[in-house]
Motif scaffolding. Structure first.
Motif, PDB file in Angstrom:
ATOM      1  N   ALA A 184       0.857  -1.186   0.000  1.00 48.05           N
ATOM      2  CA  ALA A 184       0.000   0.000   0.000  1.00 48.05           C
ATOM      3  C   ALA A 184       0.890   1.231   0.000  1.00 48.05           C
ATOM      4  O   ALA A 184       1.982   1.206   0.565  1.00 48.05           O
ATOM      5  CB  ALA A 184      -0.932   0.021   1.210  1.00 48.05           C
ATOM      6  N   ASP A 202      -5.747   2.540   6.367  1.00 46.88           N
ATOM      7  CA  ASP A 202      -7.079   2.203   5.846  1.00 46.88           C
ATOM      8  C   ASP A 202      -6.957   1.335   4.593  1.00 46.88           C
ATOM      9  O   ASP A 202      -7.732   0.387   4.406  1.00 46.88           O
ATOM     10  CB  ASP A 202      -7.863   3.473   5.533  1.00 46.88           C
ATOM     11  CG  ASP A 202      -8.319   4.206   6.779  1.00 46.88           C
ATOM     12  OD1 ASP A 202      -8.312   3.583   7.863  1.00 46.88           O
ATOM     13  OD2 ASP A 202      -8.679   5.393   6.683  1.00 46.88           O
ATOM     14  N   ASP A 203      -5.989   1.676   3.717  1.00 45.50           N
ATOM     15  CA  ASP A 203      -5.773   0.862   2.514  1.00 45.50           C
ATOM     16  C   ASP A 203      -5.379  -0.562   2.888  1.00 45.50           C
ATOM     17  O   ASP A 203      -5.834  -1.533   2.261  1.00 45.50           O
ATOM     18  CB  ASP A 203      -4.672   1.493   1.649  1.00 45.50           C
ATOM     19  CG  ASP A 203      -5.100   2.810   1.014  1.00 45.50           C
ATOM     20  OD1 ASP A 203      -6.324   3.075   0.961  1.00 45.50           O
ATOM     21  OD2 ASP A 203      -4.217   3.564   0.576  1.00 45.50           O
ATOM     22  N   GLU A 205      -6.208  -2.128   5.604  1.00 39.07           N
ATOM     23  CA  GLU A 205      -7.406  -2.792   6.126  1.00 39.07           C
ATOM     24  C   GLU A 205      -8.256  -3.335   4.986  1.00 39.07           C
ATOM     25  O   GLU A 205      -8.789  -4.439   5.064  1.00 39.07           O
ATOM     26  CB  GLU A 205      -8.221  -1.811   6.972  1.00 39.07           C
ATOM     27  CG  GLU A 205      -7.623  -1.503   8.336  1.00 39.07           C
ATOM     28  CD  GLU A 205      -7.724  -2.680   9.298  1.00 39.07           C
ATOM     29  OE1 GLU A 205      -8.565  -3.575   9.062  1.00 39.07           O
ATOM     30  OE2 GLU A 205      -6.959  -2.717  10.269  1.00 39.07           O
ATOM     31  N   ARG A 206      -8.395  -2.548   3.909  1.00 37.22           N
ATOM     32  CA  ARG A 206      -9.225  -2.987   2.783  1.00 37.22           C
ATOM     33  C   ARG A 206      -8.592  -4.153   2.026  1.00 37.22           C
ATOM     34  O   ARG A 206      -9.290  -4.908   1.335  1.00 37.22           O
ATOM     35  CB  ARG A 206      -9.457  -1.812   1.826  1.00 37.22           C
ATOM     36  CG  ARG A 206     -10.462  -0.788   2.352  1.00 37.22           C
ATOM     37  CD  ARG A 206     -10.854   0.203   1.268  1.00 37.22           C
ATOM     38  NE  ARG A 206      -9.753   1.102   0.944  1.00 37.22           N
ATOM     39  CZ  ARG A 206      -9.551   2.261   1.560  1.00 37.22           C
ATOM     40  NH1 ARG A 206     -10.371   2.647   2.545  1.00 37.22           N
ATOM     41  NH2 ARG A 206      -8.550   3.034   1.216  1.00 37.22           N
ATOM     42  N   LEU A 207      -7.273  -4.287   2.157  1.00 40.74           N
ATOM     43  CA  LEU A 207      -6.576  -5.361   1.454  1.00 40.74           C
ATOM     44  C   LEU A 207      -6.561  -6.677   2.233  1.00 40.74           C
ATOM     45  O   LEU A 207      -6.120  -7.698   1.707  1.00 40.74           O
ATOM     46  CB  LEU A 207      -5.129  -4.936   1.164  1.00 40.74           C
ATOM     47  CG  LEU A 207      -4.945  -3.832   0.115  1.00 40.74           C
ATOM     48  CD1 LEU A 207      -3.503  -3.332   0.117  1.00 40.74           C
ATOM     49  CD2 LEU A 207      -5.312  -4.339  -1.276  1.00 40.74           C
ATOM     50  N   ARG A 208      -7.018  -6.644   3.456  1.00 38.96           N
ATOM     51  CA  ARG A 208      -6.988  -7.854   4.283  1.00 38.96           C
ATOM     52  C   ARG A 208      -7.854  -8.950   3.682  1.00 38.96           C
ATOM     53  O   ARG A 208      -8.922  -8.705   3.137  1.00 38.96           O
ATOM     54  CB  ARG A 208      -7.474  -7.553   5.692  1.00 38.96           C
ATOM     55  CG  ARG A 208      -6.537  -6.675   6.486  1.00 38.96           C
ATOM     56  CD  ARG A 208      -7.053  -6.460   7.888  1.00 38.96           C
ATOM     57  NE  ARG A 208      -7.088  -7.708   8.642  1.00 38.96           N
ATOM     58  CZ  ARG A 208      -7.564  -7.811   9.878  1.00 38.96           C
ATOM     59  NH1 ARG A 208      -8.060  -6.750  10.493  1.00 38.96           N
ATOM     60  NH2 ARG A 208      -7.543  -8.968  10.507  1.00 38.96           N
ATOM     61  N   SER A 209      -7.365 -10.166   3.794  1.00 39.91           N
ATOM     62  CA  SER A 209      -8.123 -11.329   3.330  1.00 39.91           C
ATOM     63  C   SER A 209      -8.802 -11.999   4.516  1.00 39.91           C
ATOM     64  O   SER A 209      -8.234 -12.073   5.611  1.00 39.91           O
ATOM     65  CB  SER A 209      -7.190 -12.343   2.643  1.00 39.91           C
ATOM     66  OG  SER A 209      -6.554 -11.743   1.532  1.00 39.91           O
ATOM     67  N   THR A 210      -9.989 -12.465   4.309  1.00 43.08           N
ATOM     68  CA  THR A 210     -10.718 -13.150   5.378  1.00 43.08           C
ATOM     69  C   THR A 210      -9.958 -14.373   5.846  1.00 43.08           C
ATOM     70  O   THR A 210      -9.562 -15.217   5.035  1.00 43.08           O
ATOM     71  CB  THR A 210     -12.126 -13.559   4.889  1.00 43.08           C
ATOM     72  OG1 THR A 210     -12.818 -12.401   4.440  1.00 43.08           O
ATOM     73  CG2 THR A 210     -12.910 -14.228   6.004  1.00 43.08           C
TER      74      THR A 210
END
Length: 219
Positions: A184, A202-203, A205-210
């Motif tokens: 990021a 924040d970027d 966080e959005r890239l996290r995989s379940t």
């Protein structure tokens, strides 16, 4: 003040030395230079803020123009006033500790402590970090240790279209370690509005995989 002694410098490098002395004089005349001042003055002579600060210290302590320029065959053999034993200690500890889980700051502290034990003046933190970056770039030490994400800032002395000549692009990047992969980043060309750390996080966080494994973050 008398004119500096430029003897021993390649005549083709004297104009460069004069420009650096002028920039360093401007920098040292500031009562409390901030980051923007350092970046602006460094960019005017094509240097990073850390290089400017190192050269300013060398000039303040030694007043020797030969410490400010590079020779025709690469960097000068002068060492900016760094104690030779301190340099030996620094390179030895970097060789031993680089590639471990220790941070750059922790390695710097080890170098400073060993220099104190031997009663020698330690290298500056920017110098130590420069040595450490070079060791990593040269592949002399692997980035090992537990998985983590490091966030850091970089400045680039590059011209920007339709911007003032002293515009300095800055990058805030999140790097996945030990893979050394940028995951990021944010870029800004405004010295008064650097890239936002919150935006980079924040970027991420959005890239996290379940269900993925969490990595600690350091900035």
């Amino acid at each position: 003040m008398s004119d500096p002694d430029f003897s021993g410098i390649d005549p083709l490098r004297v104009p460069e030395a004069r420009r650096r002395i002028a920039a360093i004089t401007e920098y040292l005349a500031l009562q409390a230079p901030n980051t923007s001042d350092s970046i602006r003055i460094a960019a005017s002579i094509g240097l990073s803020r850390w290089q400017l600060q190192r050269l300013a210290t060398a000039w303040r302590d030694h007043r020797d123009p030969k410490l400010l320029v590079f020779g025709s065959r690469g960097t000068t053999t002068r060492d900016y006033g760094i104690d030779h034993r301190a340099a030996e200690i620094g390179h030895a500890i970097i060789g031993r500790e680089n590639g471990t889980a220790r941070s750059a700051t922790a390695i710097a502290v080890l170098i400073e402590e060993e220099c104190a034990r031997e009663n020698v003046r330690p290298p500056s933190r920017p110098t130590i970090w420069s040595w450490l970056r070079k060791a990593r770039a040269d592949g002399r030490a692997q980035m090992t240790g537990s998985p983590r994400i490091a966030i850091g800032r970089l400045w680039f002395p590059l011209p920007v279209a339709n911007e003032p000549t002293d515009a300095m692009p800055s990058l805030l990047a999140a790097v996945l370690l030990p893979e050394r992969r940028i995951v990021a980043f944010r870029v800004s060309i405004d010295l008064d509005q650097p890239p936002s750390l919150t935006a980079v996080i924040d970027d991420l966080e959005r890239l996290r995989s379940t269900g993925s494994v969490s990595s600690p973050t350091s900035a």
